[in-house]
Design an enzyme around this catalytic site. Structure first.
Site, PDB file in Angstrom:
ATOM      1  N   GLU A 108       1.079  -1.620   0.395  1.00  0.00           N
ATOM      2  CA  GLU A 108       0.286  -0.156   0.190  1.00  0.00           C
ATOM      3  C   GLU A 108       0.967   1.331  -0.031  1.00  0.00           C
ATOM      4  O   GLU A 108       0.875   2.479  -0.566  1.00  0.00           O
ATOM      5  CB  GLU A 108      -0.957  -0.105   1.325  1.00  0.00           C
ATOM      6  N   GLU A 128      -3.897  -9.265   3.561  1.00  0.00           N
ATOM      7  CA  GLU A 128      -4.221  -8.708   4.743  1.00  0.00           C
ATOM      8  C   GLU A 128      -5.705 -10.290   5.492  1.00  0.00           C
ATOM      9  O   GLU A 128      -5.932 -10.473   6.421  1.00  0.00           O
ATOM     10  CB  GLU A 128      -5.444  -7.894   4.996  1.00  0.00           C
TER      11      GLU A 128
HETATM   12  N1  3HC Z   1       4.476  -7.809  11.534  1.00  0.00           N
HETATM   13  C1  3HC Z   1       5.360  -8.268  12.516  1.00  0.00           C
HETATM   14  N2  3HC Z   1       5.747  -9.412  12.791  1.00  0.00           N
HETATM   15  C2  3HC Z   1       6.185  -9.901  11.829  1.00  0.00           C
HETATM   16  C3  3HC Z   1       5.109  -9.813  10.376  1.00  0.00           C
HETATM   17  C4  3HC Z   1       4.581  -8.681  10.636  1.00  0.00           C
HETATM   18  N3  3HC Z   1       3.790  -8.044   9.307  1.00  0.00           N
HETATM   19  N4  3HC Z   1       5.724 -10.577   9.314  1.00  0.00           N
HETATM   20  C5  3HC Z   1       6.564 -11.749   9.620  1.00  0.00           C
HETATM   21  N5  3HC Z   1       6.746 -11.019  11.162  1.00  0.00           N
HETATM   22  C6  3HC Z   1       7.757 -11.242  12.273  1.00  0.00           C
HETATM   23  C7  3HC Z   1       7.213 -12.844  12.201  1.00  0.00           C
HETATM   24  O1  3HC Z   1       6.360 -13.233  13.405  1.00  0.00           O
HETATM   25  C8  3HC Z   1       8.208 -13.922  12.322  1.00  0.00           C
HETATM   26  O2  3HC Z   1       9.093 -13.456  13.761  1.00  0.00           O
HETATM   27  P1  3HC Z   1      10.076 -14.336  13.888  1.00  0.00           P
HETATM   28  O3  3HC Z   1      11.009 -14.602  13.708  1.00  0.00           O
HETATM   29  O4  3HC Z   1       9.990 -14.050  15.502  1.00  0.00           O
HETATM   30  O5  3HC Z   1       9.548 -15.636  14.832  1.00  0.00           O
HETATM   31  C9  3HC Z   1      10.126 -12.896  11.095  1.00  0.00           C
HETATM   32  O6  3HC Z   1       8.776 -12.122  10.951  1.00  0.00           O
HETATM   33  C10 3HC Z   1      10.165 -14.088  10.037  1.00  0.00           C
HETATM   34  O7  3HC Z   1       8.718 -14.058   9.447  1.00  0.00           O
HETATM   35  P2  3HC Z   1       8.788 -15.438   9.343  1.00  0.00           P
HETATM   36  O8  3HC Z   1       8.588 -16.522  10.133  1.00  0.00           O
HETATM   37  O9  3HC Z   1       6.930 -15.438   8.801  1.00  0.00           O
HETATM   38  O10 3HC Z   1       9.534 -15.277   7.938  1.00  0.00           O
HETATM   39  P3  3HC Z   1       9.391 -15.837   5.982  1.00  0.00           P
HETATM   40  O11 3HC Z   1      11.152 -15.625   5.390  1.00  0.00           O
HETATM   41  O12 3HC Z   1       8.870 -17.527   5.921  1.00  0.00           O
HETATM   42  O13 3HC Z   1       8.168 -15.324   5.815  1.00  0.00           O
HETATM   43  C11 3HC Z   1       7.001 -12.787   5.329  1.00  0.00           C
HETATM   44  C12 3HC Z   1       8.364 -13.539   5.228  1.00  0.00           C
HETATM   45  C13 3HC Z   1       6.291 -13.715   3.704  1.00  0.00           C
HETATM   46  C14 3HC Z   1       7.328 -11.397   4.715  1.00  0.00           C
HETATM   47  C15 3HC Z   1       6.056 -13.968   6.651  1.00  0.00           C
HETATM   48  O14 3HC Z   1       6.539 -13.457   7.315  1.00  0.00           O
HETATM   49  C16 3HC Z   1       4.241 -13.010   6.277  1.00  0.00           C
HETATM   50  O15 3HC Z   1       3.597 -13.258   5.332  1.00  0.00           O
HETATM   51  N6  3HC Z   1       4.773 -12.312   6.527  1.00  0.00           N
HETATM   52  C17 3HC Z   1       2.809 -11.898   6.769  1.00  0.00           C
HETATM   53  C18 3HC Z   1       2.859 -10.581   5.436  1.00  0.00           C
HETATM   54  C19 3HC Z   1       1.055  -9.997   5.781  1.00  0.00           C
HETATM   55  O16 3HC Z   1       0.256 -10.561   6.128  1.00  0.00           O
HETATM   56  N7  3HC Z   1       1.100  -8.388   5.445  1.00  0.00           N
HETATM   57  C20 3HC Z   1      -0.085  -7.614   5.921  1.00  0.00           C
HETATM   58  C21 3HC Z   1      -0.228  -7.392   7.368  1.00  0.00           C
HETATM   59  S1  3HC Z   1      -1.101  -6.703   7.661  1.00  0.00           S
HETATM   60  C22 3HC Z   1      -1.641  -5.076   7.443  1.00  0.00           C
HETATM   61  O17 3HC Z   1      -0.432  -4.445   6.774  1.00  0.00           O
HETATM   62  C23 3HC Z   1      -2.414  -3.952   7.369  1.00  0.00           C
HETATM   63  C24 3HC Z   1      -2.751  -2.815   5.953  1.00  0.00           C
HETATM   64  O18 3HC Z   1      -3.366  -2.616   5.466  1.00  0.00           O
HETATM   65  C25 3HC Z   1      -3.106  -2.059   7.195  1.00  0.00           C
END
Ligand code: 3HC
Ligand code: NAI
Length: 696
Positions: A108, A128
């Site tokens: 975004e 999301e």
């Molecule tokens: N917020 C906080 N922590 C996060 C995070 C996030 N969005 N995404 C990942 N992390 C943390 C994980 O908890 C993990 O922490 P840890 O090592 O302490 O367990 C660390 O980052 C690494 O994450 P992964 O083990 O998942 O690492 P990968 O390399 O396998 O994957 C990724 C990376 C593809 C970025 C995956 O973490 C992911 O899909 N993250 C979530 C993405 C997401 O859902 N984003 C949308 C958030 S909501 C939003 O943006 C609302 C907006 O519209 C206003």
């Protein structure tokens, strides 16, 4: 380079301001990231920069909002909308330079830039929906304006990560760059200089309406129908669709209002709370407190699977799917051919559905070598046993494997309930033995319940978790007990389901309570699917259980069209069968069970509360590492609806006090070991503690 906040800095490259975010591990949009970008954009303007490049350090572009900040209190700082406002309205070109993944709030932010350039390896998505939300920073209004309504519907309701080539052809990014991070940075600065030199317009995605004007409303109705089955019970997919409808029917600023309202509703509701909890639960499950992060793990160059039955074939496929050669051993050629034939059919079905390329069928089959000689396991790094569930057989086999497997090979059993320590005791190296409990169908089901024996060494423990991840499973490490975490809790549910049948509930009523709760099916549909005659032998059958009676009358389940339900031979649709209901009533009355109306509420409580109680006992005994691991097992292995978080999270949400009172009541009324209240559950209820958060 000047520091703006703890995670954001700014640089000047011959007139181009380069704002760099460095917030490991995934550059989530924590408050200091938002504030830093905001300050950086303002500073660039004050310094008279000709253009701005936004780039991230580390492994990825911004992966989204900082989920751990949701619901917590954070210092006052710029909002995401503030950041996007200064970005979009900047008087000079702003270019987002993307590597890794631009997800959620991260994408975004990039969508508010005037241009986007990305590495060929980069990926894009609004995931999301997977945490029960919708993109709340204009993504629902901007994405369809760039990639069109049909693609936006698919992307936002699946949360899929779109590869760079697709993003480039859909117009989501303006330039795709081959190379590494340094190349990206240089190319983004060059793009910025070109934009200035050529006087490129300051493109605002919000102003582009060509792809959202004149959209046929039928698209939305068709799409809803298409995803209905897969998304049953989830709120977020529907809310995402409503936002895209708004993008196609309202001006941008009005669409933003719809997005804000629906986002707020989801964010404050129980589903997203459960799904956000679950996001962290799944990641926590990878961590085993007494195993150091740098424990050496075994690289699997070749795997072995013993038994090519229901489980063995699917387990072998998991390895072949990631390019690891597998040797699969059976008792004789006939069994081997049957097993390999099923594997091939599975691959062919996937290819015909388009989920794997046609050539992958032969490629993957070529990685699977059949044999009837266990000595072919001699050079395997891991051997997984999947023969009949029989302790003596398994012990004999492990003694043989002990003679054959090379030193340092993992010897794993796929047993679904047996004592892994006893199996290990048949070898001279129990420290190399462990349970790896796959779920059926093993090539599809996400869960891998690894079962740590008393003597399993650290390398074996760490390796089975790493291997699980490598083959695409969600892993939980559990301890040895009858049925481990999942099947032990399932047995409690099964026992109460049988009892309620005897009291007057019907299979269809019990199944429908669980279906309405969000499970894909209830216990009786499940039995019909698996086959009522699993483990049943006609010569030993004595009409002592309702299942025996059913099998004796020729009811085998879905496979012969008659089980607890009757099945339409064409459509396989299930219909409750009055004959079955009569048989159950006769059976119950003959054993002196009084028949009565059992309410749906009672059914739900009696199916699920003993599971919660058993989960607490599992925690008490240290069989699970943490409460949330139990939820990971149930969501991935048994279809517990993710929007209810799992049995531990759900119990916390219902209220432990309420559950304790009910369990005491049922114990008084019905008795039985599974109604004996767990002292841990009672203590947590009294102290206001949490089952999901409990870590023995
Ligand atoms: N917020 C906080 N922590 C996060 C995070 C996030 N969005 N995404 C990942 N992390 C943390 C994980 O908890 C993990 O922490 P840890 O090592 O302490 O367990 C660390 O980052 C690494 O994450 P992964 O083990 O998942 O690492 P990968 O390399 O396998 O994957 C990724 C990376 C593809 C970025 C995956 O973490 C992911 O899909 N993250 C979530 C993405 C997401 O859902 N984003 C949308 C958030 S909501 C939003 O943006 C609302 C907006 O519209 C206003
Ligand atoms: P299955 O009966 O489909 O397959 C077992 C296979 O092992 C048969 O093909 C048989 O020929 C072969 N076999 C038996 N003895 C052998 C030997 N000495 N050497 C080589 N092959 C031998 O059984 P299924 O369902 O695959 O179960 C296997 C194991 O997986 C059991 O321990 C079971 O408890 C466990 N399991 C089963 C699940 C299921 O849903 N079916 C789920 C999770 C675990």
């Amino acid at each position: 380079m000047a520091e703006l906040t703890q995670s954001v800095s700014i640089d000047n490259e011959s007139g181009v301001a380069v704002i760099t975010v460095d917030n490991p591990p995934v550059n989530a949009l924590s408050w200091h990231v938002r504030q830093g970008i905001f300050d950086g954009l303002n500073q660039a303007s004050a310094d008279g920069a000709q253009a701005v490049v936004l780039i991230c350090a580390g492994r990825t572009f911004i992966a989204g909002a900082d989920i751990s900040e949701f619901g917590g209190s954070v210092p006052e700082s710029a909002s995401l909308a503030d950041v996007q406002g200064v970005m979009e309205n900047a008087a000079v070109p702003v270019i987002a330079a993307i590597h890794g993944t631009a997800l959620g709030g991260g994408l975004e932010v990039a969508l508010a830039a005037h241009y986007r350039v990305g590495l060929a390896s980069s990926k894009y998505g609004l995931p999301e929906v997977n945490i029960g939300l919708l993109p709340g920073a204009g993504g629902t209004q901007r994405l369809p304006r760039l990639i069109g309504v049909p693609k936006a519907l698919e992307a936002m309701t699946s949360g899929r990560h779109m590869p760079a080539a697709e993003a480039a052809s859909d117009g989501l990014i303006d330039e795709m760059i081959d190379g590494d991070w340094a190349t990206l940075r240089t190319a983004a600065i060059a793009f910025a200089e070109r934009a200035v030199a050529d006087g490129l317009p300051l493109m605002k995605v919000r102003d582009r309406n060509d792809k959202v004007d004149g959209v046929d409303p039928q698209i939305f109705a068709d799409f809803r129908e298409k995803i209905a089955r897969k998304t049953r019970g989830f709120l977020a997919p529907e809310y995402n669709i409503r936002c895209i409808e708004a993008a196609a029917s309202l001006p941008f600023h009005e669409g933003l209002k719809v997005e804000a309202e629906l986002f707020r509703e989801l964010m404050t509701g129980p589903q997203s709370a459960a799904q956000r909890y679950y996001f962290f639960a799944e990641r926590a499950a990878n961590k085993i407190p007494d195993i150091a992060k740098d424990t050496p793990t075994i690289d699997v160059h070749k795997a072995g699977v013993l038994g090519a039955g229901t489980m063995g074939g699917g387990i072998a496929m998991n390895f072949a799917n990631v390019g690891i050669p597998v040797t699969i051993v059976e008792v004789n050629d006939e069994a081997l051919e049957r097993g390999l034939g099923i594997v091939r059919k599975n691959y062919e079905r996937s290819a015909s559905r388009g989920s794997i390329p046609a050539e992958a069928v032969d490629e993957r089959m070529a990685l699977i070598t059949g044999s009837t000689d266990k000595h072919d396991f001699a050079d395997c790094d891991i051997v997984i046993e999947a023969v009949f569930e029989d302790m003596e057989l398994k012990k004999t086999i492990f003694a043989e494997l002990d003679q054959i497997c090379k030193p340092g090979a993992i010897m794993a059993s796929n047993t679904s309930a047996l004592d892994v320590n006893e199996i290990a005791s048949a070898t001279t190296r129990p420290e190399w033995v462990i349970g790896m409990h796959f779920f059926s169908p093993a090539n599809v089901m996400k869960l891998l319940e690894n079962v740590r024996g008393d003597k399993s060494n650290d390398t074996v423990v760490a390796s089975t978790m790493a291997i699980g991840k490598q083959i695409g499973k969600v892993c939980a490490m559990v301890g040895v007990c009858r049925g481990f975490v999942g099947n032990r809790m399932l047995a409690m549910r099964g026992a109460e389901a049988e009892k309620m049948l005897m009291e007057g509930a019907t299979p269809a009523q019990i199944d429908s309570v669980l279906y309405e709760f969000g499970f894909p099916m209830g216990p009786f549909s499940m039995s019909d699917l698996a086959g009522l005659d699993i483990g049943w032998k006609a010569e030993k059958s004595t009409s002592s259980t309702i299942r025996e009676v059913m099998c004796e009358s020729g009811r085998r389940g879905q496979k012969n069209g008659r089980g607890y339900y009757t099945y339409d031979p064409e459509t396989r649709a299930a219909t409750p069968d009055p004959d079955v209901e009569q048989t159950i009533r006769d059976f119950a009355e003959a054993r002196g069970h009084e028949q009565r109306e059992v309410t749906d509420q009672e059914i739900l409580e009696r199916l699920l509360y003993p599971m919660v109680n058993e989960g607490a006992k599992i925690l008490e005994e240290g069989i699970a590492i943490r409460g949330s691991d139990i939820d990971v097992v149930w969501v991935n292995g048994y279809g517990w609806p993710m929007y209810r978080g799992g049995p531990m999270h759900w119990a916390d949400a219902v209220g432990l006090g309420e559950i304790v009172d009910k369990i005491k009541g049922y114990d008084n009324r019905l008795g039985g070991a599974h109604w004996k209240l767990s002292p841990l559950l009672e203590r947590l209820a009294t102290d206001g503690g949490s089952l999901a958060g409990h870590q023995p």
